[in-house]
Design a protein around this motif. Structure first.
Motif, mmCIF file in Angstrom:
data_model
loop_
_atom_site.group_PDB
_atom_site.id
_atom_site.type_symbol
_atom_site.label_atom_id
_atom_site.label_comp_id
_atom_site.label_asym_id
_atom_site.label_seq_id
_atom_site.Cartn_x
_atom_site.Cartn_y
_atom_site.Cartn_z
ATOM 1 N N ALA A 159 0.816 -1.217 0.000
ATOM 2 C CA ALA A 159 0.000 0.000 0.000
ATOM 3 C C ALA A 159 0.849 1.267 0.000
ATOM 4 O O ALA A 159 0.329 2.358 -0.229
ATOM 5 C CB ALA A 159 -0.929 -0.004 1.217
ATOM 6 N N GLY A 160 2.146 1.119 0.255
ATOM 7 C CA GLY A 160 3.034 2.276 0.246
ATOM 8 C C GLY A 160 3.147 3.003 1.573
ATOM 9 O O GLY A 160 3.772 4.047 1.655
ATOM 10 N N PHE A 161 2.557 2.450 2.627
ATOM 11 C CA PHE A 161 2.631 3.094 3.938
ATOM 12 C C PHE A 161 3.987 2.864 4.597
ATOM 13 O O PHE A 161 4.548 3.759 5.214
ATOM 14 C CB PHE A 161 1.531 2.590 4.870
ATOM 15 N N SER A 162 4.479 1.641 4.514
ATOM 16 C CA SER A 162 5.732 1.275 5.180
ATOM 17 C C SER A 162 6.760 0.833 4.165
ATOM 18 O O SER A 162 6.429 0.295 3.105
ATOM 19 C CB SER A 162 5.501 0.132 6.169
ATOM 20 N N ARG A 163 8.005 1.029 4.537
ATOM 21 C CA ARG A 163 9.146 0.497 3.800
ATOM 22 C C ARG A 163 10.006 -0.217 4.824
ATOM 23 O O ARG A 163 10.280 0.311 5.891
ATOM 24 C CB ARG A 163 9.964 1.601 3.136
ATOM 25 N N ILE A 164 10.399 -1.429 4.495
ATOM 26 C CA ILE A 164 11.211 -2.217 5.409
ATOM 27 C C ILE A 164 12.643 -2.266 4.883
ATOM 28 O O ILE A 164 12.880 -2.520 3.705
ATOM 29 C CB ILE A 164 10.649 -3.652 5.565
ATOM 30 N N TRP A 165 13.555 -2.025 5.801
ATOM 31 C CA TRP A 165 14.985 -2.019 5.503
ATOM 32 C C TRP A 165 15.683 -3.016 6.422
ATOM 33 O O TRP A 165 15.213 -3.289 7.514
ATOM 34 C CB TRP A 165 15.554 -0.616 5.715
ATOM 35 N N SER A 166 16.796 -3.525 5.961
ATOM 36 C CA SER A 166 17.585 -4.460 6.742
ATOM 37 C C SER A 166 19.008 -3.937 6.840
ATOM 38 O O SER A 166 19.611 -3.577 5.826
ATOM 39 C CB SER A 166 17.591 -5.837 6.075
ATOM 40 N N MET A 167 19.522 -3.867 8.080
ATOM 41 C CA MET A 167 20.945 -3.565 8.248
ATOM 42 C C MET A 167 21.667 -4.902 8.256
ATOM 43 O O MET A 167 21.338 -5.786 9.047
ATOM 44 C CB MET A 167 21.225 -2.824 9.548
ATOM 45 N N ARG A 168 22.637 -5.039 7.351
ATOM 46 C CA ARG A 168 23.330 -6.321 7.199
ATOM 47 C C ARG A 168 24.826 -6.159 7.400
ATOM 48 O O ARG A 168 25.415 -5.195 6.928
ATOM 49 C CB ARG A 168 23.047 -6.891 5.812
ATOM 50 N N LEU A 169 25.381 -7.118 8.089
ATOM 51 C CA LEU A 169 26.817 -7.169 8.313
ATOM 52 C C LEU A 169 27.439 -7.947 7.168
ATOM 53 O O LEU A 169 27.041 -9.080 6.889
ATOM 54 C CB LEU A 169 27.116 -7.858 9.652
ATOM 55 N N LEU A 170 28.396 -7.322 6.490
ATOM 56 C CA LEU A 170 29.079 -7.976 5.379
ATOM 57 C C LEU A 170 30.536 -8.170 5.755
ATOM 58 O O LEU A 170 31.233 -7.206 6.094
ATOM 59 C CB LEU A 170 28.977 -7.130 4.109
#
Length: 163
Positions: free
Chosen positions: A97-108
């Motif tokens: 719906a465009g309300f939320s955006r999910i992000w992931s912090m990743r260890l590389l």
């Protein structure tokens, strides 16, 4: 549904998967999340356009890279939820719906697969980060939260983080 999910796990995702020792409640919840994502027989995967926000990398004192990346499809949400032992897969509709955006912090790290460290929810309507959670919904560590705040500020987010 549960048998289809276990079959999928064993034959297309993780051939070593064994249901023994796992709670039925958790398996059923995962099976329902899986069914929403994969919709067996329809072949439809749900994805959405990336937001205007940008992925960003930061480096620790030890020289490890922490990268913040956007998750733009239901499969990515489902995998993140499995890795982080959280309910992020249930945010699919809010993302569509465009309300939320999910992000992931990743260890590389060199010669290792990326490891999810934090799951971040950015509310498009409020233009701010509304949730930041580590594995098992733990609170973010001070340095992790500092990086998320820096990233949010660089994105033009408004106000303090609401986590």
């Amino acid at each position: 549904l549960l048998l289809e999910y276990i079959h999928w796990l064993r034959f297309t995702h993780d051939h070593r998967f064994e249901p023994a020792g796992r709670s039925l409640t958790r398996l059923l919840r995962q099976a329902h999340q899986w069914a929403e994502v994969y919709q067996p027989g329809k072949g439809a995967l749900r994805s959405w356009e990336p937001s205007a926000l940008k992925a960003r990398s930061y480096f620790t004192r030890a020289g490890n890279e922490l990268r913040i990346v956007e998750l733009t499809d239901a499969v990515a949400l489902w995998r993140e939820g499995g890795r982080m032992n959280n309910c992020v897969a249930s945010y699919r509709r809010a993302c569509l719906a465009g309300f939320s955006r999910i992000w992931s912090m990743r260890l590389l790290r060199v010669d290792e697969l990326p490891k999810s460290v934090l799951t971040i929810e950015f509310n498009q309507t409020l233009n701010t980060v509304v949730q930041v959670k580590g594995r098992g919904n733990r609170a973010p560590r001070t340095f992790e939260l500092g990086l998320v705040k820096k990233w949010a500020t660089e994105q033009g987010a408004k106000g303090d983080l609401h986590y």
